[in-house]
Motif scaffolding. Sequence first.
Motif, PDB file in Angstrom:
ATOM      1  N   ASP A  46       0.826  -1.201   0.000  1.00 34.87           N
ATOM      2  CA  ASP A  46       0.000   0.000   0.000  1.00 34.87           C
ATOM      3  C   ASP A  46       0.869   1.263   0.000  1.00 34.87           C
ATOM      4  O   ASP A  46       0.586   2.213  -0.729  1.00 34.87           O
ATOM      5  N   GLY A  47       1.934   1.262   0.786  1.00 36.99           N
ATOM      6  CA  GLY A  47       2.825   2.420   0.823  1.00 36.99           C
ATOM      7  C   GLY A  47       3.508   2.667  -0.511  1.00 36.99           C
ATOM      8  O   GLY A  47       3.592   3.822  -0.966  1.00 36.99           O
ATOM      9  N   LEU A  48       3.988   1.604  -1.144  1.00 32.89           N
ATOM     10  CA  LEU A  48       4.636   1.765  -2.451  1.00 32.89           C
ATOM     11  C   LEU A  48       3.642   2.230  -3.504  1.00 32.89           C
ATOM     12  O   LEU A  48       3.971   3.071  -4.352  1.00 32.89           O
ATOM     13  N   ASN A  49       2.420   1.699  -3.455  1.00 34.93           N
ATOM     14  CA  ASN A  49       1.404   2.136  -4.417  1.00 34.93           C
ATOM     15  C   ASN A  49       1.053   3.603  -4.225  1.00 34.93           C
ATOM     16  O   ASN A  49       0.913   4.337  -5.205  1.00 34.93           O
ATOM     17  N   ARG A  50       0.898   4.040  -2.983  1.00 31.85           N
ATOM     18  CA  ARG A  50       0.572   5.442  -2.723  1.00 31.85           C
ATOM     19  C   ARG A  50       1.706   6.367  -3.157  1.00 31.85           C
ATOM     20  O   ARG A  50       1.468   7.498  -3.572  1.00 31.85           O
ATOM     21  N   LEU A  51       2.923   5.882  -3.073  1.00 31.58           N
ATOM     22  CA  LEU A  51       4.080   6.689  -3.446  1.00 31.58           C
ATOM     23  C   LEU A  51       4.251   6.763  -4.958  1.00 31.58           C
ATOM     24  O   LEU A  51       4.579   7.823  -5.503  1.00 31.58           O
TER      25      LEU A  51
END
Length: 95
Positions: A46-51
């Motif tokens: 989720d963090g990588l996708n949001r970034l």
Amino acid sequence: MLSIIQILLLILSVAQFIIIAHIILSWLINFQVLSLNNAMVASIWDGLNRLLEPVYQRIRQFMPDLGGIDLAPLIALIAIYAIRVILINNAAAFI
């Protein structure tokens, strides 16, 4: 001025690492080596996708629809490499 170029190169290296980590994690999830049911994997994903999604969305606006093939990460890596080459080749002009 050389310090600024070195900082920019460091930022580009970190961005390159994050994109490669996102690519590898997507492969591991798609081949069911990792599961999104694991809380740690889900939070990293989720963090990588949001970034990265804002960057990928801008790239996808200019690319034709290729069905299930997403070349946005590849284009982002090529752009990072091109910026790196431009900075290194023109570093003497900035000093």
